[in-house]
Design a protein around this motif. Structure first.
Motif, PDB file in Angstrom:
ATOM      1  N   GLU A  45       0.810  -1.197   0.145  1.00 12.81           N
ATOM      2  CA  GLU A  45      -0.010   0.226   0.031  1.00 12.81           C
ATOM      3  C   GLU A  45       0.948   1.246   0.112  1.00 12.81           C
ATOM      4  O   GLU A  45       0.725   2.397   0.715  1.00 12.81           O
ATOM      5  N   ASN A  46       1.980   1.215  -0.848  1.00 10.15           N
ATOM      6  CA  ASN A  46       2.874   2.389  -0.948  1.00 10.15           C
ATOM      7  C   ASN A  46       3.562   2.794   0.197  1.00 10.15           C
ATOM      8  O   ASN A  46       3.847   3.903   0.622  1.00 10.15           O
ATOM      9  N   LEU A 175      11.683  -6.153  -2.839  1.00  9.05           N
ATOM     10  CA  LEU A 175      10.393  -5.773  -2.025  1.00  9.05           C
ATOM     11  C   LEU A 175       9.268  -5.707  -2.940  1.00  9.05           C
ATOM     12  O   LEU A 175       8.087  -5.561  -2.692  1.00  9.05           O
ATOM     13  N   LEU A 176       9.411  -5.947  -4.537  1.00  7.33           N
ATOM     14  CA  LEU A 176       8.375  -6.082  -5.220  1.00  7.33           C
ATOM     15  C   LEU A 176       8.330  -7.418  -5.880  1.00  7.33           C
ATOM     16  O   LEU A 176       9.027  -8.205  -5.783  1.00  7.33           O
ATOM     17  N   PRO A 177       7.033  -7.646  -6.283  1.00  6.07           N
ATOM     18  CA  PRO A 177       6.754  -8.890  -7.197  1.00  6.07           C
ATOM     19  C   PRO A 177       7.827  -8.905  -8.494  1.00  6.07           C
ATOM     20  O   PRO A 177       8.300  -7.912  -8.738  1.00  6.07           O
ATOM     21  N   ASP A 178       7.901 -10.335  -8.816  1.00  6.42           N
ATOM     22  CA  ASP A 178       8.876 -10.170 -10.029  1.00  6.42           C
ATOM     23  C   ASP A 178       8.317  -9.212 -11.111  1.00  6.42           C
ATOM     24  O   ASP A 178       9.403  -8.679 -11.713  1.00  6.42           O
ATOM     25  N   ASN A 187       7.085   4.510  -6.821  1.00  4.27           N
ATOM     26  CA  ASN A 187       6.332   4.365  -5.425  1.00  4.27           C
ATOM     27  C   ASN A 187       7.189   3.975  -4.141  1.00  4.27           C
ATOM     28  O   ASN A 187       7.278   4.590  -3.138  1.00  4.27           O
ATOM     29  N   LEU A 188       7.949   2.963  -4.705  1.00  4.29           N
ATOM     30  CA  LEU A 188       8.575   2.294  -3.545  1.00  4.29           C
ATOM     31  C   LEU A 188       9.907   3.194  -3.279  1.00  4.29           C
ATOM     32  O   LEU A 188      10.385   3.388  -2.122  1.00  4.29           O
ATOM     33  N   LEU A 193      12.545   6.863   0.598  1.00  2.00           N
ATOM     34  CA  LEU A 193      13.351   8.063   0.518  1.00  2.00           C
ATOM     35  C   LEU A 193      12.705   9.126   1.246  1.00  2.00           C
ATOM     36  O   LEU A 193      13.208  10.055   1.633  1.00  2.00           O
ATOM     37  N   GLY A 194      11.424   8.992   1.327  1.00  2.00           N
ATOM     38  CA  GLY A 194      10.514  10.336   1.666  1.00  2.00           C
ATOM     39  C   GLY A 194      10.655  11.459   0.847  1.00  2.00           C
ATOM     40  O   GLY A 194      10.481  12.660   1.236  1.00  2.00           O
ATOM     41  N   VAL A 195      10.400  11.121  -0.440  1.00  2.00           N
ATOM     42  CA  VAL A 195      10.628  12.396  -1.337  1.00  2.00           C
ATOM     43  C   VAL A 195       9.700  12.158  -2.509  1.00  2.00           C
ATOM     44  O   VAL A 195       9.383  11.059  -2.695  1.00  2.00           O
TER      45      VAL A 195
END
Lengths: 250, 250
Positions: A45-46, A175-178, A187-188, A193-195
């Motif tokens: 969820e981002n 952290l992502l699906p294949d 989004n990841l 990074l919070g930017v």
DNA sequence: GCAAAAGTGTTGTCCTTACACCCATGC
DNA sequence: GCATGGGTGTAAGGACAACACTTTTGC
């Protein structure tokens, strides 16, 4: 100022100054309980999430704790960390890396325990937590206030480590699906990074690095134009990665 | 797959599943001897050097070894590393940073010992080794072939760590005298990174970072035009350092 | 005056940033 | 047809790489 360490002095001068009985030497060292603690990151969820368990200790009743365990006799620390992951998540093929040791003498209420922190990244979709694990939960990293032991400090250090590391190494894909869309990838990065990043420049950047593989598939069930799906081509990355000189303090 | 760690299971179910006696819990953990090993770098004659001692162990007779010691009871690891430095070099104000743990079960011939490696940078001129320390020597890093224990591996890891770190943080100044010429600084970078750098671009780079302080003094006793001497302005660096987003795998 | 290294500027290239419009799909 | 996000290109500015000549000192 130049005192010799006590033990070495004691064992000297038996054989031209050399220590013969190494077992006896090691037996004379103080011993410390060693644990590994895994900071297990996931993305959903981002949001960047971390997997925590409620503390087993009454001392830390209702506080959250990292997943850890002591290191078995003759168990290498990396193995101990992989074991903790396997025991807790059932996953064996997880990205894991040592971060550093934490050794404050009073960090554990039961006495001195040194812990080695590990940072781990896994794909939440690949591991649906079972309902029997009802004390094992994903937490939004930014919402965590306080934790058992010095685990908040460990989490903070590992989070900073991740922020730096993800900019220099292709960890994020763990952290992502294949198959993922560029939007998910962005989004990841934005979440970790919070930017906010410019979408067009982000795409250019990753395409120019040239290890995203267009697999000819598209997103499904989205209420807008579906994006292409990509796969991270690990071999291509390994083959092309370059060494790099670039002095820049920051 | 989801087995619970043995000890935690054993202590459960006494108080709603919570562990009450934390001392007993910690007492049940296996204990391991912990050492710190310091990779002490210096810079002399345009070469990166490392400070080594001849191994105390007959097992490793005539092999060179890093400077290390076991961690005392309740001694924090950073403190143990600083202690090793002070005992061996007499210096207290030395740059030191933890690198990582090494834990192969057979890395020490006397039994299992886990070591935490530290990387340290010091100015050789500030510490003239005394002749009584006749087994303590500076070695050119590139000339070292094999060492006691897994110390060659530790050295290699720390050297790589240094190569990366010195490009991102102003560590190098710890290896130089307080006052240094730009040539010395460049020689340092060239030696550590193993590359040749353009003199003009190197100067521009460091001047633009704007924390070298021209102290109005010059080199002496050089058989050519003397260069200006500079000092690293630590405060200015701390004040101006910026955070940085720049995704780039390499 | 000669050897040796210090000191200095410009140009082209590449990378990064900022920014706006059309496109494909679901509803 | 409209809302939503996917997909693309360009221009300006900044950083980096390549490169040569003059200056100062010791001998």
């Amino acid at each position: 100022m130049k005192k010799e360490p006590a033990v070495i002095t004691a064992y000297r001068n038996e054989n031209g100054g050399l220590i013969k009985d190494v077992n006896k030497l090691v037996a004379s060292y103080p011993r410390v309980p060693i644990t590994v603690d895994c900071v297990i990151f996931g993305f959903e969820e981002n949001e960047l999430k971390v997997l925590l368990i409620r503390s087993d200790l009454e001392f830390y009743k209702d506080k959250w704790s990292l997943l850890g365990d002591f290191a078995d006799d003759n168990e290498e620390l990396d193995d101990a960390a992989y074991r903790v992951l396997a025991e807790r998540t059932g996953m064996n093929d997880v990205y894991l890396e040592q971060v550093r040791a934490f050794s404050k003498p009073n960090r554990h209420p039961g006495g001195r325990v040194i812990t080695i922190a590990y940072c781990s990244l896994l794909n939440i979709q690949h591991h649906k937590l079972q309902s029997t694990d009802n004390e094992l939960h994903w937490h939004s990293v930014n919402s965590i206030k306080d934790m058992a032991f010095d685990h908040k400090e460990i989490l903070d250090v590992c989070y900073s480590w991740l922020q730096k590391r993800i900019q220099e190494h292709p960890l994020g894909f763990n952290l992502l699906p294949d198959k993922f869309s560029l939007r998910e990838l962005q989004n990841l990065y934005e979440a970790i990074l919070g930017v906010n990043l410019d979408r067009r420049n982000f795409r250019k950047k990753f395409f120019s690095m040239d290890f995203l593989e267009d697999i000819g598939e598209y997103e499904q069930d989205v209420p807008h134009r579906p994006g292409k799906l990509y796969r991270f081509n690990f071999e291509k990355y390994e083959k092309n990665k370059r060494k790099w000189i670039g002095i820049d303090f920051g």
